[in-house]
Design a protein around this motif. Structure first.
Motif, PDB file in Angstrom:
ATOM      1  N   ALA A  83       0.810  -1.217   0.000  1.00 40.48           N
ATOM      2  CA  ALA A  83       0.000   0.000   0.000  1.00 40.48           C
ATOM      3  C   ALA A  83       0.841   1.263   0.000  1.00 40.48           C
ATOM      4  O   ALA A  83       0.348   2.339  -0.373  1.00 40.48           O
ATOM      5  N   ILE A  84       2.119   1.169   0.426  1.00 41.68           N
ATOM      6  CA  ILE A  84       2.971   2.364   0.414  1.00 41.68           C
ATOM      7  C   ILE A  84       4.005   2.298  -0.718  1.00 41.68           C
ATOM      8  O   ILE A  84       4.995   3.005  -0.700  1.00 41.68           O
ATOM      9  N   ASN A  85       3.724   1.440  -1.688  1.00 38.93           N
ATOM     10  CA  ASN A  85       4.547   1.388  -2.891  1.00 38.93           C
ATOM     11  C   ASN A  85       4.176   2.570  -3.781  1.00 38.93           C
ATOM     12  O   ASN A  85       3.004   2.755  -4.125  1.00 38.93           O
ATOM     13  N   GLY A  86       5.159   3.366  -4.148  1.00 36.80           N
ATOM     14  CA  GLY A  86       4.885   4.581  -4.925  1.00 36.80           C
ATOM     15  C   GLY A  86       4.203   4.319  -6.247  1.00 36.80           C
ATOM     16  O   GLY A  86       3.423   5.165  -6.722  1.00 36.80           O
ATOM     17  N   ALA A  87       4.452   3.156  -6.855  1.00 41.72           N
ATOM     18  CA  ALA A  87       3.794   2.843  -8.130  1.00 41.72           C
ATOM     19  C   ALA A  87       2.292   2.731  -7.936  1.00 41.72           C
ATOM     20  O   ALA A  87       1.501   3.216  -8.759  1.00 41.72           O
ATOM     21  N   ALA A  88       1.855   2.089  -6.847  1.00 45.07           N
ATOM     22  CA  ALA A  88       0.427   1.975  -6.560  1.00 45.07           C
ATOM     23  C   ALA A  88      -0.168   3.342  -6.239  1.00 45.07           C
ATOM     24  O   ALA A  88      -1.305   3.651  -6.618  1.00 45.07           O
ATOM     25  N   GLY A  91      17.013  -9.544   1.954  1.00 41.88           N
ATOM     26  CA  GLY A  91      16.727  -8.478   0.986  1.00 41.88           C
ATOM     27  C   GLY A  91      17.841  -7.457   0.857  1.00 41.88           C
ATOM     28  O   GLY A  91      17.646  -6.406   0.243  1.00 41.88           O
ATOM     29  N   SER A  92      19.015  -7.757   1.410  1.00 40.29           N
ATOM     30  CA  SER A  92      20.111  -6.781   1.399  1.00 40.29           C
ATOM     31  C   SER A  92      20.708  -6.602   0.015  1.00 40.29           C
ATOM     32  O   SER A  92      20.761  -7.548  -0.781  1.00 40.29           O
ATOM     33  N   ARG A  93      21.152  -5.384  -0.266  1.00 39.81           N
ATOM     34  CA  ARG A  93      21.807  -5.075  -1.535  1.00 39.81           C
ATOM     35  C   ARG A  93      22.557  -3.758  -1.378  1.00 39.81           C
ATOM     36  O   ARG A  93      22.108  -2.864  -0.648  1.00 39.81           O
ATOM     37  N   PRO A  94      23.723  -3.639  -2.030  1.00 45.37           N
ATOM     38  CA  PRO A  94      24.524  -2.418  -1.865  1.00 45.37           C
ATOM     39  C   PRO A  94      23.946  -1.217  -2.608  1.00 45.37           C
ATOM     40  O   PRO A  94      24.224  -0.076  -2.254  1.00 45.37           O
ATOM     41  N   PHE A  95      23.164  -1.483  -3.645  1.00 43.86           N
ATOM     42  CA  PHE A  95      22.499  -0.405  -4.394  1.00 43.86           C
ATOM     43  C   PHE A  95      21.280  -1.007  -5.069  1.00 43.86           C
ATOM     44  O   PHE A  95      21.123  -2.229  -5.163  1.00 43.86           O
ATOM     45  N   ASP A  96      20.397  -0.134  -5.552  1.00 41.31           N
ATOM     46  CA  ASP A  96      19.152  -0.648  -6.130  1.00 41.31           C
ATOM     47  C   ASP A  96      19.282  -0.904  -7.622  1.00 41.31           C
ATOM     48  O   ASP A  96      20.384  -0.842  -8.197  1.00 41.31           O
ATOM     49  N   GLY A  97      18.184  -1.207  -8.282  1.00 44.15           N
ATOM     50  CA  GLY A  97      18.192  -1.560  -9.697  1.00 44.15           C
ATOM     51  C   GLY A  97      18.554  -0.425 -10.626  1.00 44.15           C
ATOM     52  O   GLY A  97      18.760  -0.645 -11.823  1.00 44.15           O
ATOM     53  N   THR A 123      11.185   4.760  -7.218  1.00 45.34           N
ATOM     54  CA  THR A 123      12.240   4.715  -8.227  1.00 45.34           C
ATOM     55  C   THR A 123      12.369   6.126  -8.803  1.00 45.34           C
ATOM     56  O   THR A 123      11.606   7.025  -8.436  1.00 45.34           O
ATOM     57  N   THR A 124      13.308   6.307  -9.708  1.00 41.67           N
ATOM     58  CA  THR A 124      13.443   7.626 -10.339  1.00 41.67           C
ATOM     59  C   THR A 124      12.172   8.006 -11.087  1.00 41.67           C
ATOM     60  O   THR A 124      11.656   9.113 -10.951  1.00 41.67           O
ATOM     61  N   GLY A 125      11.644   7.057 -11.885  1.00 40.85           N
ATOM     62  CA  GLY A 125      10.457   7.341 -12.688  1.00 40.85           C
ATOM     63  C   GLY A 125       9.220   7.573 -11.847  1.00 40.85           C
ATOM     64  O   GLY A 125       8.469   8.526 -12.073  1.00 40.85           O
ATOM     65  N   ALA A 165      14.490   0.847  -6.251  1.00 38.36           N
ATOM     66  CA  ALA A 165      14.155   0.273  -7.559  1.00 38.36           C
ATOM     67  C   ALA A 165      14.594  -1.183  -7.630  1.00 38.36           C
ATOM     68  O   ALA A 165      15.635  -1.562  -7.110  1.00 38.36           O
ATOM     69  N   SER A 166      13.791  -1.997  -8.293  1.00 36.92           N
ATOM     70  CA  SER A 166      14.176  -3.381  -8.585  1.00 36.92           C
ATOM     71  C   SER A 166      13.876  -3.655 -10.049  1.00 36.92           C
ATOM     72  O   SER A 166      13.025  -3.007 -10.661  1.00 36.92           O
ATOM     73  N   ARG A 167      14.591  -4.629 -10.612  1.00 36.63           N
ATOM     74  CA  ARG A 167      14.419  -4.972 -12.017  1.00 36.63           C
ATOM     75  C   ARG A 167      13.833  -6.371 -12.156  1.00 36.63           C
ATOM     76  O   ARG A 167      14.161  -7.273 -11.417  1.00 36.63           O
ATOM     77  N   GLY A 168      12.963  -6.504 -13.141  1.00 34.57           N
ATOM     78  CA  GLY A 168      12.320  -7.778 -13.441  1.00 34.57           C
ATOM     79  C   GLY A 168      11.183  -7.517 -14.399  1.00 34.57           C
ATOM     80  O   GLY A 168      10.049  -7.290 -13.982  1.00 34.57           O
ATOM     81  N   GLY A 169      11.499  -7.488 -15.693  1.00 32.47           N
ATOM     82  CA  GLY A 169      10.503  -7.091 -16.681  1.00 32.47           C
ATOM     83  C   GLY A 169      10.253  -5.599 -16.678  1.00 32.47           C
ATOM     84  O   GLY A 169       9.198  -5.124 -17.087  1.00 32.47           O
ATOM     85  N   GLY A 170      11.209  -4.838 -16.191  1.00 34.31           N
ATOM     86  CA  GLY A 170      11.071  -3.395 -16.066  1.00 34.31           C
ATOM     87  C   GLY A 170      11.619  -2.942 -14.729  1.00 34.31           C
ATOM     88  O   GLY A 170      12.151  -3.739 -13.950  1.00 34.31           O
ATOM     89  N   VAL A 171      11.504  -1.659 -14.455  1.00 35.93           N
ATOM     90  CA  VAL A 171      11.979  -1.099 -13.188  1.00 35.93           C
ATOM     91  C   VAL A 171      10.778  -0.683 -12.360  1.00 35.93           C
ATOM     92  O   VAL A 171       9.913   0.064 -12.839  1.00 35.93           O
TER      93      VAL A 171
END
Length: 207
Positions: A14-19, A53-59, A81-83, A96-102
């Protein structure tokens, strides 16, 4: 905790910016407003040592540390994400994450634990339903309406009494998040670390 992770997952969605940009989130107008109990703080931290879910930087190559998404029940951040940030007039916060888009996504979601143990909360409930499994997909992320089958154990006099199944839980996620009381049994071995939750006054149906 396993069931709680699913409930917190609905909050994260619910707090995902895309939604929010698509206006398909029931929290789309709730920035800097109370969306959960005051005792709930939710942190998204991509730098947890050995976190799933750790990662040094996003997609998009952006490196951002821990973000307090919900602070004492107040909504403070969207996943961006930027967009998506541009659509909302904001800057990316490195989710941001990648998988068929960002698209925006969470990393390691950590819910602040409560002070009482699971057993202490069960005793405090007196009579209630200890849910161990949820069935079905009756969740509307646009309105927050929530209706799912459940099974688990009945609580009587503060003790686990007997198993029950074919129960329906029907409520609204807005109300559920405002009535959650967390236990102290947080499990950090999962990308969503959430403790056992007591949710008071949730309507049940079944025999």
């Amino acid at each position: 905790p396993r069931v709680s992770r699913g409930l917190i997952g609905h909050l994260v969605s619910a707090i995902n910016g895309a939604a929010v940009a698509r206006k398909t989130s029931f929290l789309k107008d709730m920035m800097d407003k109370q969306v959960a109990i005051e005792g709930l703080t939710l942190v998204d931290d991509p730098f947890v040592r050995r976190g799933p879910g750790s990662r040094p930087f996003d997609g998009e190559g952006v490196s951002v540390g821990a973000l307090t998404m919900i602070e004492a029940g107040m909504l403070r951040q969207w996943y961006l994400t930027t967009g998506v940030g541009r659509e909302l007039g904001l800057s990316t916060n490195g989710r941001a994450s990648r998988g068929g888009g960002v698209s925006p996504s969470s990393t390691n979601v950590i819910v602040s634990p409560g002070e009482s143990s699971r057993e202490e909360l069960i005793r405090s409930v007196g009579t209630g339903f200890y849910v161990t499994e949820l069935i079905g997909q009756g969740v509307n992320q646009v309105t927050g309406e929530y209706s799912r089958g459940a099974s688990g154990f009945w609580i009587e006099n503060g003790e686990i009494a007997y198993p029950v199944s074919e129960v329906t839980i029907a409520s609204n996620l807005k109300d559920i998040f405002m009535r959650m009381v967390p236990a102290s049994d947080i499990d950090r071995n999962f990308s969503t670390a959430a403790p056992t939750l007591v949710i008071e006054g949730t309507p049940l149906a079944g025999q």
